[in-house]
Design a protein around this motif. Sequence first.
Motif, PDB file in Angstrom:
ATOM      1  N   THR A 279       0.808  -1.226   0.000  1.00  0.00           N
ATOM      2  CA  THR A 279       0.000   0.000   0.000  1.00  0.00           C
ATOM      3  C   THR A 279       0.838   1.272   0.000  1.00  0.00           C
ATOM      4  O   THR A 279       0.279   2.368  -0.043  1.00  0.00           O
ATOM      5  CB  THR A 279      -0.931   0.025   1.225  1.00  0.00           C
ATOM      6  OG1 THR A 279      -0.147  -0.124   2.422  1.00  0.00           O
ATOM      7  CG2 THR A 279      -1.951  -1.090   1.143  1.00  0.00           C
ATOM      8  N   THR A 280       2.163   1.137   0.050  1.00  0.00           N
ATOM      9  CA  THR A 280       3.021   2.326   0.055  1.00  0.00           C
ATOM     10  C   THR A 280       3.271   2.761  -1.386  1.00  0.00           C
ATOM     11  O   THR A 280       4.256   2.376  -2.024  1.00  0.00           O
ATOM     12  CB  THR A 280       4.359   2.040   0.769  1.00  0.00           C
ATOM     13  OG1 THR A 280       4.087   1.587   2.097  1.00  0.00           O
ATOM     14  CG2 THR A 280       5.211   3.295   0.837  1.00  0.00           C
TER      15      THR A 280
ATOM     16  N   ARG B 278       1.356   6.255   5.370  1.00  0.00           N
ATOM     17  CA  ARG B 278       0.109   5.523   5.137  1.00  0.00           C
ATOM     18  C   ARG B 278       0.357   4.017   5.192  1.00  0.00           C
ATOM     19  O   ARG B 278      -0.418   3.261   5.800  1.00  0.00           O
ATOM     20  CB  ARG B 278      -0.499   5.914   3.794  1.00  0.00           C
ATOM     21  CG  ARG B 278      -1.851   5.238   3.552  1.00  0.00           C
ATOM     22  CD  ARG B 278      -2.504   5.671   2.252  1.00  0.00           C
ATOM     23  NE  ARG B 278      -1.697   5.339   1.077  1.00  0.00           N
ATOM     24  CZ  ARG B 278      -1.028   6.221   0.359  1.00  0.00           C
ATOM     25  NH1 ARG B 278      -1.076   7.513   0.676  1.00  0.00           N
ATOM     26  NH2 ARG B 278      -0.320   5.839  -0.671  1.00  0.00           N
ATOM     27  N   GLY B 279       1.439   3.572   4.568  1.00  0.00           N
ATOM     28  CA  GLY B 279       1.766   2.150   4.606  1.00  0.00           C
ATOM     29  C   GLY B 279       2.037   1.662   6.011  1.00  0.00           C
ATOM     30  O   GLY B 279       1.582   0.576   6.405  1.00  0.00           O
TER      31      GLY B 279
ATOM     32  N   THR C  71      -1.322   1.676   8.063  1.00  0.00           N
ATOM     33  CA  THR C  71      -2.198   0.593   7.578  1.00  0.00           C
ATOM     34  C   THR C  71      -1.735  -0.744   8.147  1.00  0.00           C
ATOM     35  O   THR C  71      -2.535  -1.544   8.647  1.00  0.00           O
ATOM     36  CB  THR C  71      -2.179   0.545   6.046  1.00  0.00           C
ATOM     37  OG1 THR C  71      -2.663   1.786   5.526  1.00  0.00           O
ATOM     38  CG2 THR C  71      -3.056  -0.590   5.536  1.00  0.00           C
TER      39      THR C  71
END
Length: 788
Positions: free
Chosen positions: A281-282, A296-297, A300
């Motif tokens: 997700t990065t 964010r990664g 998450t």
Amino acid sequence: MLQLGPTSLAIVWTIAGIAAISLLYAVWLRRKVLAEDEGTTRMQEIARAVQEGASAYLNRQFRTLGLFAAIAFGLLFLLPGDLSIKIGRSIFFLLGAGFSASIGYLGMWLAVRANVRVAAAAMRDNGRFEGARIAFRTGGVVGMSVVGLGLLGAAAVVLIYRDQAPSVLEGFGFGAAMLAMFMRVGGGIFTKAADVGADLVGKVEQSIPEDDPRNAATIADNVGDNVGDCAGMAADLFESYAVTLVAALILGKAAFGEQGLVFPLLVPAIGALTAVLGIATTRIRGSESGLSAIYRGFYTSAAAGALLAAVTAFVYLPSTFAALPGVPAAVAGLPGDPRLMAAASVVIGIVLAGIILWLTGYFTGTDSNPTMHVARTSLTGPATVVLSGIGVGFESAVYTAGIIAAAICGVFLISGGSMILSLFMIALAGCGLLTTVGVIVAMDTFGPVSDNAQGIAVMSHDVDEKGEQILTALDADGNTTKAITKGIAIATAVLAATALFGSYTDAVNHALGSLSELAGSPIVQSMLTYEIVSPITLVGVILGAATVFLFSGLAIDAVTRAAGAIVFEVRRQFAEIPGIMTGEARPEYGKVVDICTRDSLRELATPGLLAASAPIAVGFGLGVGPLAGFLGGAITAGVLMAVFLANSGGAWDNAKKLVEDGHYGGKHSDAHAATVIGDTVGDPFKDTAGPAINPLIKVMNLVAVLIAPAVVALSVGEGANPVLRIGIGLAAALVAMGGVVWSRVRAHRVDVEARLEREMHLVEEDGETPVVVQPDAQSDLGQQEQVR
């Protein structure tokens, strides 16, 4: 005798399978990175020089460390215990050391190949996205390897040794921690000697840009980023992973019985799965910065880890302590729900990682008030830059230590005040923090890969202005991620060391319980007490804190000596090789790499001897009570010192970047020179001494756990032998202080030789014949050198 049931064995086998999948995912990511374009011929030539230097250094370092590993392997056989435990502990010591070395080498090997690919990606239309993706994937390879090898080693020990696994895991953790400490110290000396030398001569004296190919220290500086930040941090986080698991399994067996040997493995296994999610997700979205995508990664992955760990606790653990198979009688009657306690402790560890990430980013980020304050002080000179950075470091250390203390206090309250449960839950909080370690390692490796990519771009002159701006932004993001991962590594070290402190208590109590009688003199009895009001215990506290200060001083002084040699060599090349400044002649890069390699390996022995010998000297010389105080003092001073050094250095580094971005006069201004000086002061703080404290406190804790039974056996009971005990303590003290004295003597000799060489060079420039008085005919560090 505690036995693992079929369900527990099946779970451990599954965990071993997850470890194997993690390693396969790392192999897949590695193939993706190596498939990227390598850029122009000139970029590849520069990258190859960095690759050769980094490989040569680590190969020589591993040959040097092989001797220490062989000695430690033999000494482990001298410790009391069953023969099978001795053999297993020694073998897994080598395995832990080998895994730690392998992780470090892998981090270096891939980083020096990814840097040129990131530089090449910056030249493409979507260069910002592609460059960040390659750099983070490179870190993902190392992160998943850390997770895979750590889980695989711990699961293998549990499957082979079952209920005796904690004793064997002591060796596994000790091997990982010892190698990591040496790699941290050696790599830190190498990288900061080159960095400081390059900045002081290149930026300040010659007014040329960073990574300018006319500077003879540029290749060594890029090599150092990889052997220090990539190899050193990867090994550091691997040993944190291994040591935390060791402490959790030792305490888990004592507190939860059978399920206490399995649940601490389940938590990081969940982390392996969530790390894949975090890496996937990065991705940079739209106009956001690389740092926002990395955050964010991380968050998450952390949120998913907390949720899955809580679900696992409620599925796997029973609702009462009495229902735990093999649980000790002292725990079986306690009130409370073990599922809730375990889940809450893991979540506290994960939340702690998130808070440390934010707090470290606040004190070191380029857009934060503390860093901007340090940058503003450059208007009044280097002295105020240094003072403001020190102030930021001190303040941040208090807040970080307070947050870690609050987390430990929260776990204690959750445990209802039970000591054995509290210690196990602290270890579980450390395991919770480790659920993020895959992404943390990826964040750390992102920094040096981006830094090297920018260096390759500058030296090759093949990247356009837009590409250079992309790489500069990635480098700034990397500086912040490196500082953040250092903060999280420190928090992990404190939790692991606190849990190991409990393991030490368990080892002492077990040794005392195996004795038929504890008769001894009042002095001996006082040496066995843990009371903090005991004067002899306070002596241990003082000695533990003093060891952290001495270790830090030795590491920083080693950088000072090595950097001095680099400064003289770079100055010599500018003076003696005509055409360097005009680009007509090529600097002798190899000589600077050789100096860094020689000096960093030469300086390895003293800090290593101090870390291993100090707890032996205190334990055998003063007893298990003062040794407990020693560990407490080392943990307390270690967390404050490590955070202070890391955050002050990070603030100085990013303050320099703020000025280089055009603030307060920009490059080549007096403010810029002031921040460069601040940055060179902070370099050994944040990249040598500070990070090395993490493995230091765990090495000393593990040494204490290993020697505790022997100290008790020689102190009381039928095998008491005060002469032998005190003799061992004195011998260890002589080894530790002998290394320090040898370091001082060597420093004196290096200072004299440097002065003589410099004075001779200056006289030869005047066309005169030098006549030099020999060093042994001088006094006061060569102040009376006569040169004619």
